[in-house]
Design a protein around this motif. Structure first.
Motif, PDB file in Angstrom:
ATOM      1  N   ARG A  91       0.647  -1.016  -0.073  1.00 54.39           N
ATOM      2  CA  ARG A  91       0.027   0.069   0.243  1.00 54.39           C
ATOM      3  C   ARG A  91       0.923   1.270   0.023  1.00 54.39           C
ATOM      4  NH1 ARG A  91      -5.274   0.957   0.989  1.00 54.39           N
ATOM      5  NH2 ARG A  91      -4.597   2.524   2.196  1.00 54.39           N
ATOM      6  N   PHE A  92       1.969   1.174   0.937  1.00 58.24           N
ATOM      7  CA  PHE A  92       2.803   2.462   0.986  1.00 58.24           C
ATOM      8  C   PHE A  92       3.356   2.730  -0.390  1.00 58.24           C
ATOM      9  CE2 PHE A  92       6.855   4.489   1.929  1.00 58.24           C
ATOM     10  CZ  PHE A  92       6.735   5.621   2.506  1.00 58.24           C
ATOM     11  N   LEU A  98       1.936   5.891  -7.470  1.00 57.21           N
ATOM     12  CA  LEU A  98       0.874   5.993  -8.129  1.00 57.21           C
ATOM     13  C   LEU A  98      -0.169   7.136  -7.616  1.00 57.21           C
ATOM     14  CD1 LEU A  98       0.431   2.436  -9.376  1.00 57.21           C
ATOM     15  CD2 LEU A  98       1.510   4.156 -10.678  1.00 57.21           C
ATOM     16  N   GLY A  99      -0.101   7.018  -6.180  1.00 57.08           N
ATOM     17  CA  GLY A  99      -0.961   8.020  -5.684  1.00 57.08           C
ATOM     18  C   GLY A  99      -0.362   9.370  -5.208  1.00 57.08           C
ATOM     19  N   LEU A 100       0.753   9.547  -5.879  1.00 54.35           N
ATOM     20  CA  LEU A 100       1.353  11.118  -5.702  1.00 54.35           C
ATOM     21  C   LEU A 100       1.555  11.500  -4.378  1.00 54.35           C
ATOM     22  CD1 LEU A 100      -0.918  13.025  -8.054  1.00 54.35           C
ATOM     23  CD2 LEU A 100       1.173  12.032  -8.722  1.00 54.35           C
ATOM     24  N   GLU A 109      -8.229   1.134  -4.690  1.00 58.32           N
ATOM     25  CA  GLU A 109      -8.671   0.787  -5.875  1.00 58.32           C
ATOM     26  C   GLU A 109      -8.267  -0.539  -6.494  1.00 58.32           C
ATOM     27  OE1 GLU A 109     -10.904   2.556  -7.635  1.00 58.32           O
ATOM     28  OE2 GLU A 109     -11.007   4.147  -5.875  1.00 58.32           O
ATOM     29  N   PHE A 110      -6.941  -1.010  -6.031  1.00 60.41           N
ATOM     30  CA  PHE A 110      -6.452  -2.193  -6.424  1.00 60.41           C
ATOM     31  C   PHE A 110      -6.869  -3.213  -5.542  1.00 60.41           C
ATOM     32  CE2 PHE A 110      -2.819   0.074  -8.637  1.00 60.41           C
ATOM     33  CZ  PHE A 110      -3.418   0.439  -9.778  1.00 60.41           C
TER      34      PHE A 110
END
Length: 235
Positions: A91-92, A98-100, A109-110
């Motif tokens: 997650r990190f 990708l999550g800026l 979302e994944f």
């Protein structure tokens, strides 16, 4: 030492499962916290939630949550939870790229659900008892075990040792902002406990202990938490 801090000796527990030997002092702290909330925290939280769009609030909350993931990884490893550690690591990495930097929860979302834990839970896994109920200035409800956990968690996040100033304070600022957001969004619920119940101290204590025990798997998952179970008489 940790066992002693968490009430390793004999305890006198009430029929409702609450051990609160420091109640007189706790109530004084509770009055201070309620006054602080009324004068400062509540107005600031309402203003914060009113001024900022929900999307901006969510992004700041995501950023703060992402910066806490390394600490979750450490605690998961200490608990022997390799799956949780792996999930938080992914997650990190996902949200930081990708999550800026974590402003967007792409990992969700994944289908990588967030895994929450802390050093208080680590102590629980190690067999340390809950100990006495405490109300901490500003921070609110806790227990002796969770208070030790709060202190240790200040040092369990690897980012604390790898990020230079002033960037090292970004996480603290974001966490405070996320807390204000939560207070603002839950205004009606929190106000009903703090300002509308006959005994706000007993109500807050009951809600905290029941929810915390449920998080740690100590309460019956099917049991319904009644936040007004003690709302029978004024103090």
């Amino acid at each position: 030492m940790l066992s002693a801090c968490a009430g390793g000796g004999s305890q006198t527990v009430s029929e409702d499962g609450i051990y609160d030997p420091y109640e007189p002092g706790n109530r004084k702290v509770h009055r201070f916290n309620r006054g602080l909330d009324r004068a400062l925290v509540r107005p600031a939280a309402i203003g914060y939630s009113t001024i900022l769009p929900d999307e901006v609030e969510d992004s700041i909350g995501n950023f703060a949550s992402n910066l806490g993931e390394p600490s979750i990884v450490v605690n998961s490893l200490l608990q022997g939870d390799l799956r949780g550690a792996g999930n938080s690591t992914l997650r990190f990495l996902t949200n930081s790229t990708l999550g800026l930097f974590g402003f967007f929860d792409v990992a969700n979302e994944f289908k990588m659900a967030q895994h929450e834990t802390d050093f208080g839970e680590t102590l629980h896994v190690w067999g340390v008892r809950e100990g006495a109920y405490l109300e901490l200035p500003v921070l609110g409800p806790s227990t002796t075990r969770d208070t030790v956990g709060l202190v240790v968690d200040l040092f369990t996040n690897p980012l604390s040792y790898t990020v230079d100033e002033p960037e090292a304070y970004y996480g603290t600022v974001a966490s405070v902002a996320a807390s204000l957001s939560t207070r603002g969004r839950l205004t009606d619920t929190i106000d009903s406990v703090l300002y509308e119940s006959a005994d706000s101290y007993a109500q807050a204590r009951l809600i905290y202990l029941q929810n915390r025990r449920f998080e740690l798997g100590q309460e019956d998952p099917g049991a319904e938490i009644d936040p007004f179970a003690l709302d029978t008489e004024g103090f």
